[in-house]
Scaffold this active site. Structure first.
Site, short mmCIF file in Angstrom:
data_model
loop_
_atom_site.label_atom_id
_atom_site.label_comp_id
_atom_site.label_asym_id
_atom_site.label_seq_id
_atom_site.Cartn_x
_atom_site.Cartn_y
_atom_site.Cartn_z
N GLY A 73 0.82 -1.21 0.00
CA GLY A 73 0.00 0.00 0.00
C GLY A 73 0.85 1.26 0.00
N THR A 74 1.93 1.22 0.73
CA THR A 74 2.82 2.38 0.81
C THR A 74 3.36 2.74 -0.57
OG1 THR A 74 3.42 1.80 3.07
CG2 THR A 74 4.94 3.25 1.88
N ASN A 152 -7.85 4.04 9.14
CA ASN A 152 -7.40 2.78 9.74
C ASN A 152 -7.56 2.76 11.26
OD1 ASN A 152 -5.33 4.75 8.89
ND2 ASN A 152 -3.97 3.57 10.21
N GLN A 180 -8.05 0.38 3.62
CA GLN A 180 -8.97 -0.15 4.62
C GLN A 180 -10.39 -0.35 4.08
OE1 GLN A 180 -8.25 -1.36 7.51
NE2 GLN A 180 -6.17 -0.60 7.74
N SER A 200 -3.92 -2.85 -0.62
CA SER A 200 -2.79 -3.63 -0.11
C SER A 200 -3.24 -5.05 0.21
CB SER A 200 -2.24 -2.97 1.15
OG SER A 200 -1.26 -3.80 1.75
N THR A 238 10.78 -7.32 -11.87
CA THR A 238 10.17 -8.64 -12.13
C THR A 238 9.00 -8.85 -11.19
OG1 THR A 238 12.29 -9.49 -12.88
CG2 THR A 238 10.64 -11.12 -12.22
N CYS A 326 3.91 3.96 20.06
CA CYS A 326 4.86 4.11 21.16
C CYS A 326 6.24 4.32 20.55
CB CYS A 326 4.85 2.84 22.01
SG CYS A 326 5.80 2.99 23.51
C1 PLP Z 1 -1.84 -0.45 6.10
C2 PLP Z 1 -2.17 0.83 5.43
C3 PLP Z 1 -1.32 1.38 4.47
C4 PLP Z 1 0.02 0.79 4.13
O1 PLP Z 1 -0.06 -0.44 3.46
P1 PLP Z 1 1.23 -1.40 3.44
O2 PLP Z 1 0.86 -2.48 2.49
O3 PLP Z 1 1.41 -1.88 4.85
O4 PLP Z 1 2.38 -0.57 2.97
C5 PLP Z 1 -1.70 2.55 3.84
N1 PLP Z 1 -2.87 3.14 4.14
C6 PLP Z 1 -3.72 2.64 5.05
C7 PLP Z 1 -5.00 3.34 5.32
C8 PLP Z 1 -3.40 1.47 5.73
O5 PLP Z 1 -4.23 1.00 6.65
#
Ligand code: PLP
Length: 401
Positions: A73-74, A152, A180, A200, A238, A326
Site C-alpha cells: 500500500g505504501t 485505519n 482499509q 494492499s 520482475t 509508542c
Molecule cells: C496499512 C495501510 C497502508 C500501508 O499499506 P502497506 O501495504 O502496509 O504498505 C496505507 N494506508 C492505510 C489506510 C493502511 O491501513
C-alpha cells in the site's frame, strides 16, 4: 503468535487465507519462471498473472488494464502522488487530510520541502471532513487531492464520491488510499470519480509485500519505479508472481464474502461496542458513529493508558491495538485522535478492536468478559480516577521528559 489467540487487530494486518496460500504454493515451487520469458514457463505464469489481474479488477469494478501490481500500500500511495505531480508539472498544490496514513502524510510533508504547497484538511470530533473547507481549498493550481476512503484507526468513512465531484470541477486528479475500504465497502470504479486508488494485500488476507494501484484509463501516469517494461511500463521490476496470485485469490474471496461477512462483522462489532459502553463507566467511541467501517471500533477509556490495557489484554490472549504509536519510550498520542480534538483524558487510553470474517461470537464474548475487570483494575491503580485536572497535570509532566 499463539495459535489460539483472539486476533482483533485486522486493520494492522490479517492472516493469510488458507485458500490464498494454496493458490500461491505452486508458484513458489513448480512455476518459478519469469513471466516475461518466451518459453512455456513464461506463458503459464503470464496466464496466472492475467487471472489475478481480472480478480482484482472485479473487486474494484475496473478494467483489468487499469490494475498495476505494487509491493504494498505504501508503494501505491507514493507512486500515485508522484505520478500525479509529474503529469502536471505546472501545478504545485496538493490537498490531503490531517488523518491520513503516514504513507501519504509523510510524502506530503517531504513535498513541502520541495516547493509544493500542501493543505491538510481538518476533521471534527467525529473524525469527519468539512466539504466547505475542501471547496475553499481547491484552486486551479491544485494538482492532486489525496484522501483516504476509510481511516485505519477509527474506521471513519469519508464521502469519497461527494469529494470527487468537487475535485473534478476544479480539474485536479483524485487519488484515494482505499487500503482499509477494499473488501469492506463495495467499490465500482466504472461509476466513480476516483482517478487512482491504492489497495494492499495483507489487509485482505493475502500476504505482506503485494498490493495494487488502480489507474483510470486516460490518466497520465509516470512510473515510480523505473526500469523494465513490466506492468505496461507503469511499474518496473520482475513481478512478484506468487504474491500476485495470492492477491488475486484474496480479491476473489473478498468479493465472494463481502456482503455476508460485513453484515456479520458489523453485528459482532456493535455487540462488542454496546456491551463495553454499557458495562464500563467513562468510555466513549471515537469516530463517526454511522459513517464507519463495519469491522472497526475505537474506544477511549478515560484515566488509563492504552498500552496498559493492551498488555492486560495480551495476557488473556487478546490482540488489539492502541491509537497511539509508542515511539522510543515516550508515549506519543495518535495524530488521528489528536486531529479529532479528543480530550487529553481519553487521548492516551484509546483502544482499537478490528474484526475480520474469521472473528467468532465466542471471541467477542471473551473480550466482553475480561474488559471491565481490566479497566477497573487499571483505574484503581491510577490516582486520578475521575480527576481530570490531576490526570492532565500528570500527563504534562510525563510528556515534558
Ligand atoms: C496499512 C495501510 C497502508 C500501508 O499499506 P502497506 O501495504 O502496509 O504498505 C496505507 N494506508 C492505510 C489506510 C493502511 O491501513
Amino acid at each position: 503468535m499463539q495459535k489460539n489467540c483472539i486476533y482483533l487487530d485486522n486493520n494492522a494486518t490479517t492472516k493469510v487465507d488458507p485458500q490464498v496460500l494454496e493458490a500461491m504454493l505452486p508458484y513458489l515451487t513448480d512455476y518459478y519462471g519469469n513471466p516475461s520469458s518466451m518459453h512455456t514457463f513464461g506463458g503459464q505464469l503470464a496466464k496466472g498473472v492475467k487471472t489475478a489481474r481480472e480478480q482484482v479488477a472485479a473487486l474494484l469494478g475496473s478494467d483489468e488494464s487499469e490494475i498495476v501490481f505494487t509491493s504494498c500500500g505504501t508503494e501505491g500511495d507514493n507512486a500515485a502522488i508522484r505520478a500525479a505531480l509529474l503529469a502536471q508539472p505546472d501545478k504545485r498544490h496538493i490537498i490531503t487530510t490531517q488523518v491520513e496514513h503516514p504513507a501519504v502524510l509523510n510524502v506530503c510533508k517531504q513535498l513541502e520541502t520541495q516547493g509544493y504547497n500542501v493543505t491538510y484538511l481538518s476533521v471534527n470530533r467525529q473524525g469527519q471532513l468539512d466539504l466547505n473547507e475542501l471547496e475553499a481549498s481547491l484552486t486551479g493550481n491544485t494538482a492532486l487531492v489525496t484522501i483516504m476512503y476509510a481511516n485505519n484507526e477509527t474506521g471513519t468513512v469519508f464521502p469519497i464520491e461527494q469529494i470527487g465531484l468537487r475535485v473534478k470541477e476544479h480539474g485536479a486528479l483524485f487519488h484515494v488510499d482505499a487500503v482499509q475500504a477494499v473488501g469492506k465497502i463495495p467499490l465500482n470504479m466504472k461509476t466513480s470519480t476516483i482517478d487512482m486508488l491504492t489497495m494492499s494485500g495483507h489487509k485482505i488476507h493475502a500476504p505482506k509485500g503485494i498490493g495494487a494501484l488502480y489507474v483510470r484509463r486516460g490518466v497520465r501516469f509516470r512510473p515510480f519505479l523505473i526500469g523494465g517494461h513490466q506492468e505496461r511500463g507503469r511499474r518496473a521490476g520482475t513481478e512478484n508472481v506468487p504474491g500476485i496470485i495470492g492477491l488475486g485469490k484474496a480479491a476473489e474471496l473478498e468479493l465472494l464474502h463481502l456482503e455476508e461477512a460485513t453484515k456479520r462483522e458489523r453485528k459482532l462489532r456493535d455487540r462488542l461496542e454496546q456491551t463495553l459502553l454499557a458495562t464500563i463507566p467513562n468510555c466513549e467511541v471515537n469516530g463517526d458513529p454511522t459513517q464507519r467501517l463495519p469491522n472497526t471500533t475505537n474506544i477511549g477509556f478515560k484515566y488509563i493508558e492504552g498500552e496498559a490495557i493492551l498488555l492486560s489484554l495480551n495476557k488473556h490472549g487478546i490482540c488489539a491495538s492502541s491509537g497511539s504509536a509508542c515511539t522510543s519510550g515516550s508515549l506519543e498520542p495518535s495524530h488521528v485522535l489528536r486531529a479529532m480534538g479528543l480530550p487529553y483524558t481519553t487521548l492516551h487510553g484509546s483502544i482499537r478492536f478490528s474484526l475480520c470474517r474469521y472473528t467468532t461470537e465466542a471471541e467477542i464474548d471473551q473480550v466482553i468478559e475480561v474488559m471491565p475487570g481490566i479497566v477497573e483494575r487499571l483505574r484503581a491503580l491510577s490516582p486520578f480516577q475521575n480527576d481530570d485536572a490531576g490526570w492532565l497535570q500528570e500527563q504534562s509532566l510525563v510528556n515534558s521528559h
